[in-house]
Design an enzyme around this catalytic site. Structure first.
Site, PDB file in Angstrom:
ATOM      1  N   HIS A 131       0.873  -1.187   0.000  1.00 58.47           N
ATOM      2  CA  HIS A 131       0.000   0.000   0.000  1.00 58.47           C
ATOM      3  C   HIS A 131       0.909   1.235   0.000  1.00 58.47           C
ATOM      4  O   HIS A 131       2.028   1.172   0.522  1.00 58.47           O
ATOM      5  CB  HIS A 131      -0.831  -0.048   1.289  1.00 58.47           C
ATOM      6  CG  HIS A 131      -1.920   0.962   1.396  1.00 58.47           C
ATOM      7  ND1 HIS A 131      -1.681   2.256   1.782  1.00 58.47           N
ATOM      8  CD2 HIS A 131      -3.251   0.861   1.180  1.00 58.47           C
ATOM      9  CE1 HIS A 131      -2.835   2.907   1.818  1.00 58.47           C
ATOM     10  NE2 HIS A 131      -3.803   2.094   1.444  1.00 58.47           N
ATOM     11  N   ASP A 208       2.833  -4.866   8.146  1.00 58.54           N
ATOM     12  CA  ASP A 208       1.648  -4.028   7.965  1.00 58.54           C
ATOM     13  C   ASP A 208       0.424  -4.932   8.098  1.00 58.54           C
ATOM     14  O   ASP A 208       0.086  -5.687   7.181  1.00 58.54           O
ATOM     15  CB  ASP A 208       1.716  -3.355   6.583  1.00 58.54           C
ATOM     16  CG  ASP A 208       0.424  -2.630   6.225  1.00 58.54           C
ATOM     17  OD1 ASP A 208      -0.557  -2.748   6.972  1.00 58.54           O
ATOM     18  OD2 ASP A 208       0.400  -1.962   5.173  1.00 58.54           O
ATOM     19  N   GLN A 211      -4.765  -5.192   6.917  1.00 63.79           N
ATOM     20  CA  GLN A 211      -5.811  -6.081   6.394  1.00 63.79           C
ATOM     21  C   GLN A 211      -5.881  -7.415   7.113  1.00 63.79           C
ATOM     22  O   GLN A 211      -6.870  -8.130   6.983  1.00 63.79           O
ATOM     23  CB  GLN A 211      -5.568  -6.350   4.896  1.00 63.79           C
ATOM     24  CG  GLN A 211      -5.685  -5.134   4.008  1.00 63.79           C
ATOM     25  CD  GLN A 211      -7.101  -4.582   3.936  1.00 63.79           C
ATOM     26  OE1 GLN A 211      -8.072  -5.287   4.162  1.00 63.79           O
ATOM     27  NE2 GLN A 211      -7.217  -3.300   3.646  1.00 63.79           N
ATOM     28  N   LYS A 234     -10.693  -0.917  10.386  1.00 58.64           N
ATOM     29  CA  LYS A 234     -10.840  -2.124   9.555  1.00 58.64           C
ATOM     30  C   LYS A 234     -11.198  -3.337  10.410  1.00 58.64           C
ATOM     31  O   LYS A 234     -11.311  -4.445   9.920  1.00 58.64           O
ATOM     32  CB  LYS A 234      -9.549  -2.374   8.777  1.00 58.64           C
ATOM     33  CG  LYS A 234      -9.249  -1.239   7.773  1.00 58.64           C
ATOM     34  CD  LYS A 234      -8.086  -1.556   6.885  1.00 58.64           C
ATOM     35  CE  LYS A 234      -7.482  -0.338   6.242  1.00 58.64           C
ATOM     36  NZ  LYS A 234      -8.112   0.027   4.973  1.00 58.64           N
ATOM     37  N   CYS A 372      -4.766   2.343  -3.803  1.00 63.33           N
ATOM     38  CA  CYS A 372      -3.544   2.869  -3.154  1.00 63.33           C
ATOM     39  C   CYS A 372      -2.369   1.915  -3.328  1.00 63.33           C
ATOM     40  O   CYS A 372      -1.509   1.810  -2.430  1.00 63.33           O
ATOM     41  CB  CYS A 372      -3.762   3.162  -1.668  1.00 63.33           C
ATOM     42  SG  CYS A 372      -4.875   4.501  -1.379  1.00 63.33           S
TER      43      CYS A 372
HETATM   44  N1  PMP Z   1      -1.805  -0.826   4.480  1.00 57.69           N
HETATM   45  C1  PMP Z   1      -2.780  -1.547   3.928  1.00 57.69           C
HETATM   46  C2  PMP Z   1      -2.493  -2.929   3.422  1.00 57.69           C
HETATM   47  C3  PMP Z   1      -4.062  -1.017   3.839  1.00 57.69           C
HETATM   48  O1  PMP Z   1      -5.040  -1.728   3.286  1.00 57.69           O
HETATM   49  C4  PMP Z   1      -4.315   0.282   4.338  1.00 57.69           C
HETATM   50  C5  PMP Z   1      -5.688   0.916   4.225  1.00 57.69           C
HETATM   51  N2  PMP Z   1      -6.320   0.701   3.017  1.00 57.69           N
HETATM   52  C6  PMP Z   1      -3.259   0.976   4.923  1.00 57.69           C
HETATM   53  C7  PMP Z   1      -2.013   0.404   4.968  1.00 57.69           C
HETATM   54  C8  PMP Z   1      -3.453   2.340   5.507  1.00 57.69           C
HETATM   55  O2  PMP Z   1      -4.349   2.257   6.583  1.00 57.69           O
HETATM   56  P1  PMP Z   1      -4.951   3.578   7.235  1.00 57.69           P
HETATM   57  O3  PMP Z   1      -5.499   4.387   6.095  1.00 57.69           O
HETATM   58  O4  PMP Z   1      -6.007   3.065   8.155  1.00 57.69           O
HETATM   59  O5  PMP Z   1      -3.847   4.267   7.926  1.00 57.69           O
END
Ligand code: PMP
Length: 414
Positions: A131, A208, A211, A234, A372
């Site tokens: 991401h 990370d 998910q 999430k 993203c």
């Molecule tokens: N890493 C991953 C794999 C994600 O899916 C996301 C959110 N889509 C993020 C990082 C960022 O998370 P947040 O926007 O809650 O900070």
């Protein structure tokens, strides 16, 4: 009538759905089908009630006050830390730092551990399916320090190539930061193996868990990761809060992140001494209400049982994949060895966002675009995908509604 393959004493999807008020609303006159859970999950009534209970019952700033409300708010906030510690399997409560979420957690590590330990010529490894939140903070650090970002390649199915990963290490490698579960593909990465390999080279690893935390059992001690980050929103909790886990010895040795109240022991105009963990990294008034309700969300997930949820979500993923594969011109993107809860696809000669709009007209929420993960889309040679992502409250009936609407949309657009 709601059907699901999983209906036993411990997991009844109809009962689960009753607890999520938003699932009763109509969108464009149709019952909502919410398949955008990888972006954010919906909230059960207990979480919504906790926010109201806090603001109407014991709203106060924490840690500093000696009055009753401050004591109640502080106790509830610190209980959230204990719950998060248990949820992630951390050995010590001081290893749980509350952040705004995954993004802030990664930025915190990059700008504290990274600033202290990365020098010109050093190398940081990430994967091709990260991401943007797990790319850009490291790029900023590399630019500042004159370090290099290296990327673990993936195969066409969306699996990390472990043999190639091993080849990336040199004497300059200092850090690995990888995603546990890909938000775009649903691939579950072999993070335990990745951590073992990195540690064999003496290199630290951040996972990370944005998910993964909602679906998989997380045990940071068994994983032996050095840092782990996740977001409340999430995991059926509120937005604006999340956790950075770090091994205590690392957090103790790292420089501070932000300066302000709470992170200090003593301040004079000449110098400041810093607070102990975890407060050292929690400058300013934290997100008290949402963190307290985050605890409620974690308790909720634990009470439903992650194993039950996984069985249900695996059934949904298998069913959706089979239904989608029947559609002519549809290609699933991401066929990793181990997948959870996400199915991404493209359709010949049809733009993903046109499909997204037509599905929305039928009350169906999916995500379209690059999710993203622009470099991942480049690697897989697609401009973007249509992504359906499932949660504990979704059903096979909803997948039928979705695939029927999808076929109609394709006919309209072709
Ligand atoms: N890493 C991953 C794999 C994600 O899916 C996301 C959110 N889509 C993020 C990082 C960022 O998370 P947040 O926007 O809650 O900070």
């Amino acid at each position: 009538m709601i059907t699901t393959a999983v209906k036993d004493k411990t997991f009844d999807v109809a009962e689960i759905r009753e607890q999520f008020p938003i699932l009763h609303r109509l969108v464009k006159g149709k019952p909502l089908v919410y398949f955008d859970n990888a972006a954010t999950s919906q909230k059960p009534q207990v979480v919504i009630d906790k926010l109201v209970e806090y603001y109407s019952g014991f709203n106060a700033n924490i840690h500093r006050g000696i009055h009753t409300l401050a004591e109640e708010a502080t106790a509830a906030f610190e209980e959230a830390r204990d719950t998060a510690q248990r949820f992630l399997g951390a050995a010590h409560r001081e290893e749980i730092i509350f952040t705004k979420g995954t993004t802030e957690g990664i930025n915190l590590v990059a700008s504290t551990w990274g600033r202290q330990n990365i020098s010109a010529g050093d190398e940081i490894i990430i994967s091709a399916m990260e991401h943007h939140s797990n790319i850009v903070p490291w790029q900023i650090l590399c630019l500042e320090k004159g370090a290099t970002l290296k990327v673990i390649p993936i195969d066409d199915n969306g699996d990390i190539i472990l043999e190639e990963f091993k080849k990336l290490f040199t004497s300059k490698t200092k850090f690995v930061s990888v995603v546990h579960v890909s938000n775009s593909l649903g691939t579950v990465n072999p993070v335990k193996e990745i951590i073992r390999i990195a540690h064999d080279f003496g290199v630290l690893v951040l996972v990370d868990g944005a998910q993964s935390t909602v679906h998989l059992d997380i045990d940071v001690v068994a994983l032996d990761c050095d840092f782990f980050v996740c977001s409340s929103h999430k995991i059926y909790g509120p937005t604006g809060t999340g956790v950075l886990y770090g091994k205590r010895s690392l957090l103790e040795a790292m420089p501070v992140f932000q300066g302000g109240g709470e992170m200090i022991k003593e301040v004079t105009f000449a110098s400041t001494s810093y607070n102990d963990l975890p407060y050292k990294y929690e400058a300013g008034t934290p997100n008290i209400a949402d963190t307290i309700a985050f605890k409620t969300a974690l308790d909720f997930v634990a009470s439903v049982g992650k194993k039950n949820v996984r069985t249900h979500e695996n059934d949904l993923l298998a069913y959706a994949t089979a239904r989608l594969e029947e559609i002519a011109g549809l290609r699933i993107i991401g066929k990793g060895k181990d997948k959870i809860s996400v199915v991404s696809f493209v359709i010949d000669k049809v733009h993903p966002s046109d499909i997204g709009t037509l599905l929305d007209n039928r009350g169906i929420a999916v995500r379209t675009g690059n999710h993203c993960t622009q470099p991942l889309m480049d690697r897989l040679c697609v401009p973007g995908t249509i992504r359906a992502s499932f949660a504990m409250y979704n059903t096979r009936d909803e997948i039928d509604v979705f695939t029927t609407a999808l076929e109609k949309s394709i006919t309209l657009l072709s």
